[in-house]
Design an enzyme around this catalytic site. Structure first.
Site, PDB file in Angstrom:
ATOM      1  CD  GLU B 111      -1.851  -2.201   1.449  1.00 62.87           C
ATOM      2  OE1 GLU B 111      -0.714  -2.464   1.867  1.00 62.87           O
ATOM      3  OE2 GLU B 111      -2.730  -3.041   1.266  1.00 62.87           O
ATOM      4  CG  HIS B 180     -10.106  -6.694   8.045  1.00 68.07           C
ATOM      5  ND1 HIS B 180      -9.264  -7.289   8.944  1.00 68.07           N
ATOM      6  CD2 HIS B 180      -9.586  -6.939   6.825  1.00 68.07           C
ATOM      7  CE1 HIS B 180      -8.270  -7.877   8.299  1.00 68.07           C
ATOM      8  NE2 HIS B 180      -8.444  -7.680   7.010  1.00 68.07           N
TER       9      HIS B 180
END
Lengths: 388, 375
Positions: B111, B180
């Site tokens: 990322e 998450h």
């Protein structure tokens, strides 16, 4: 040495070069120079040690490097006089990398580097006034005084900065290479970083992606052997940075020899356009400490610094070459240096006169005025909303 | 406290100064290549006699993305599994075959660096869209988003602009566990130089996606995992929404309820109960998280004098906290009571279903808060 005819305009011109007076060689006769050391390759055949050059180029190298050296020394004094604040990372000792790289590429190729960016900015077409004004935080600086020493940019010259966070510029560099591949223009990107940054994870992530998609990215490690105060052998298990790419080929270059750098960059550009990324490790040295707040002598001996200065100084090497090929006399070179000194002093004087940025500049350039910011204006000076 | 009992049964007359003002806003001309000027934004509940088609929210995002990629060849998508897989929430399904591998780039799991790559590409003029598979993963890219994305335009003195869009699903809902189910609005909100928007319906998802892509500034588009399968009829003709505007969901007189993303639906559920009990809440979906649409919000506060903020962010340092401060600062004279801010609990989201439910604000709590406020 031919005199510069337009003194003031030369302050605004990028690195100008004086043509040598005619000796027995015309300024474009090719001369072959041998690099100081052979190249070492990793997963690649290294290029030859013989580099083609011309008297014009030799003189240009001398002048450019002397200018960069002079600029950095002047910045040192300005910092001590408290005209430059914050961080100031000086590049003297490493000029050969900037000058050699510039001579091998065009302005359409991109260079992106970390915070030791003053000389690269100059090489890419930046002027002395812009550089000094930016360092002193004035309006005429290249980033309008809002960036500072670590944030020099020159869009027209293909210089993408100037980044403070160590290693963050390498993924950006791969992004520039991606855009070049996307637009299919035959240009490359040189993403530069230091031996300290070579241990950042994002570098390997970016390298993986560049290799995966054959991006025209050339990763250049300017190995000056110290990551601020930590020597390379204390920070890296394997200080052979050119080998760190594993599947990506690498080349180790003597970074104090401008011609070695030039040859390596030319070679790398050809390679990158055909085969994807390549790592160049420039073995170089910085005379100053990491920045002006670091004396530079607590982690290395003064003997080491003066030893490198005597044996490997890039400007001296070119001076010797110029004298050896009889392109100028000792006196002419000294005169050039005097000229350069004056040029730098004039630029500093002009930059000192430049005004500080207007207070309204605090709120400009935060957002681009365009679609999406026209109803209320995101760079509101006052946070109070006014109901119509 | 002002007695609102006499107002309880009055149906509000919509003078709609704010609505008419909004209908008068024309979108500014776009930077080249210029398309025909888009129709002015209208609330999705307004009756437009235009042809409409029904789709799900993720399809609306896909439609918006596809239209923009067709329109401008510089728009490209980067993210994990966006290409051949079609996107983990199917937002980019079919794009790789249509646009090619370079325009819909499948990145490795990195990322930090692919966000950096997108920013570097944006510096040269490309318009990348970075998809975080889950918003929480973008925490790894925080350095790039904060330092390079937000600040490059400023530190380069305006030389470089970063027309990037960073989008991804976040939020609590599918029992995905603590890591998450993060809400990153609160972490990103103080980065100078970026804009943040949150979509909540297919209509505004498509409009905001298109606006974000056309904007020359970095925009972070927050989506919600639970909202991807919402169905709605949206206009056939092309439309773009204003990135800085809030949406009036339900005009009212008694209390202003400010919300965004998934909490809008909890609020509307609570609103039904409130209407049955005789209250008349005004519900505004703020949509623009940075900067706040203080114009719409201010007009509403001027009318109702009471504010409840319902958000999914954490209590500490969330969007609600900033909004509370902003409204207090600007509209203090119009407030009859302190602002009530209902946010998620300051806990990591647990896995167990019942516990997860109670970390976020439930309709019953909203009803109770409004009743308390309007007493």
């Amino acid at each position: 040495m031919a005199q510069l005819t337009h003194r003031t305009s030369s302050l605004l011109k990028p690195l100008s070069f004086a043509l040598s007076s005619t000796r027995h060689l015309s300024s474009t006769t090719p001369i072959t120079v041998e690099t100081s050391l052979p190249f070492t390759g990793h997963n690649i055949e290294p290029p030859s040690r013989s580099v083609e050059t011309t008297p014009q180029e030799l003189i240009k190298f001398f002048r450019d490097m002397a200018l960069m050296r002079r600029m950095e020394i002047a910045s040192d004094s300005l910092y001590k006089a408290k005209l430059i604040r914050g961080f100031c990372h000086l590049y003297d000792g490493q000029e050969a990398v900037a000058v050699g790289m510039e001579s091998a590429i065009t302005r359409k190729d991109c260079i992106i580097t970390a915070y030791r960016d003053h000389c690269l900015f100059l090489g890419r077409g930046g002027t002395l006034v812009e550089a000094f004004a930016e360092l002193m935080g004035r309006k005429e600086g290249c980033s309008k005084g809002k960036g500072g020493s670590m944030h020099f940019y020159k869009k027209e010259g293909g210089f993408y900065g100037g980044h403070g966070i160590v290693g963050a510029q390498v993924p950006l560099g791969c992004g520039l290479a991606f855009a070049q591949k996307y637009s299919k223009d035959e240009n490359v990107t040189f993403a530069m970083y230091g031996d300290g940054a070579a241990n950042q994870g994002q570098l390997f992530e970016a390298l993986n992606m560049a290799a995966l998609w054959d991006l025209p990215a050339i990763l250049v490690c300017e190995n000056n052997h110290y990551g601020m105060g930590t020597a390379e052998w204390r920070a890296a298990k394997s200080p052979a940075y050119y080998k760190r790419g594993d599947y990506v080929p690498g080349l180790k270059v003597d970074g104090m020899d401008a011609f070695a750098v030039k040859q390596a960059c030319k070679f790398a550009k050809e390679h990158a356009l055909k085969n994807g990324p390549i790592i160049l490790e420039m073995d170089t040295y910085r005379y100053h400490g990491h920045s002006m707040s670091d004396p530079g002598s607590t982690y290395r001996t003064r003997d080491e610094i003066s030893g490198v200065r005597q044996e490997r100084d890039p400007v001296e090497r070119i001076r010797k070459l110029v004298l050896a090929h009889d392109l100028a006399t000792e006196k002419e070179l000294k005169d050039t240096e005097k000229e350069i000194r004056k040029e730098v002093d004039d630029a500093i004087a002009k930059a000192k006169e430049s005004p500080l940025p207007d207070p309204s500049e605090l709120f400009t350039n935060i957002y681009v005025k365009g679609y999406g910011v026209e109803s209320y204006g995101a760079d509101r000076k006052e946070l109070r909303a006014v109901l119509p | 406290m002002v007695d609102v009992s006499s107002n309880k049964l009055k149906m509000c007359k919509i003078t709609n100064t704010s609505l008419s003002f909004r209908l008068n806003i024309k979108s500014a001309p776009h930077p080249p290549p210029p398309p025909p000027p888009p129709p002015t934004a209208a609330a999705s509940t307004t009756n437009i006699a235009s042809k409409r088609h029904e789709l799900l929210l993720f399809e609306a995002l896909r439609e918006g993305l596809e239209e923009e990629m067709d329109r401008d060849p510089r728009v490209c998508v980067m993210g994990e599994d966006v290409g051949h897989y079609g996107g983990s929430y199917k937002v980019t399904k079919g794009f790789a075959t249509k646009f090619g591998d370079l325009r819909v780039l499948d990145t490795p799991i990195a990322e930090n660096s692919f966000t950096g790559m997108a920013i570097g590409a944006a510096m040269t003029g490309l318009r990348p869209i970075v998809e975080g598979m889950n918003m929480g993963f973008l925490l790894l890219a925080f350095n790039q988003i904060s330092n390079n994305c937000g600040m490059l335009h400023y530190t380069s003195g305006g030389q470089f602009k970063i027309p990037i869009v960073i989008r991804g699903p976040g939020g609590v809902g599918r029992q995905l566990g603590a890591e998450h189910s993060q809400r990153l609005e609160s972490y990103f909100q103080s980065i100078p130089g970026i804009q943040m928007v949150a979509c909540s319906t297919p209509y505004n998802a498509k409009g905001l996606m298109k606006a974000a892509i056309r904007s020359d500034n970095p925009v972070i588009l927050f989506e919600h995992v639970l909202l991807y399968n919402l169905k709605e009829r949206i206009p056939d003709e092309e439309y773009v929404l204003n990135l800085e505007e809030a949406e009036m969901v339900r005009p009212g007189e008694h209390v202003t309820i400010l919300t965004y993303s998934r909490m809008r639906y909890h609020v509307m559920q609570a609103a039904k109960t409130l209407v049955n009990k005789g209250y008349d809440p005004e519900v505004i979906d703020i949509r623009s998280l940075k900067p706040f649409d203080l114009h719409t919000i201010g007009n509403s506060v001027k009318k109702t004098h009471r504010v409840v903020i319902v958000e999914e962010c954490m209590r500490t340092g969330g969007i609600g906290a900033s909004l509370t401060a902003s409204i207090n600062e600007n509209f203090h004279d119009y407030l009859d009571a302190p602002i009530v801010c209902l946010s998620s609990q300051d806990v990591p989201t647990p896995y167990a279903g019942t516990l997860e439910e109670w970390t976020v604000v439930q309709p019953a709590q909203i009803v109770a808060a409004v009743e308390q406020l309007c007493r």
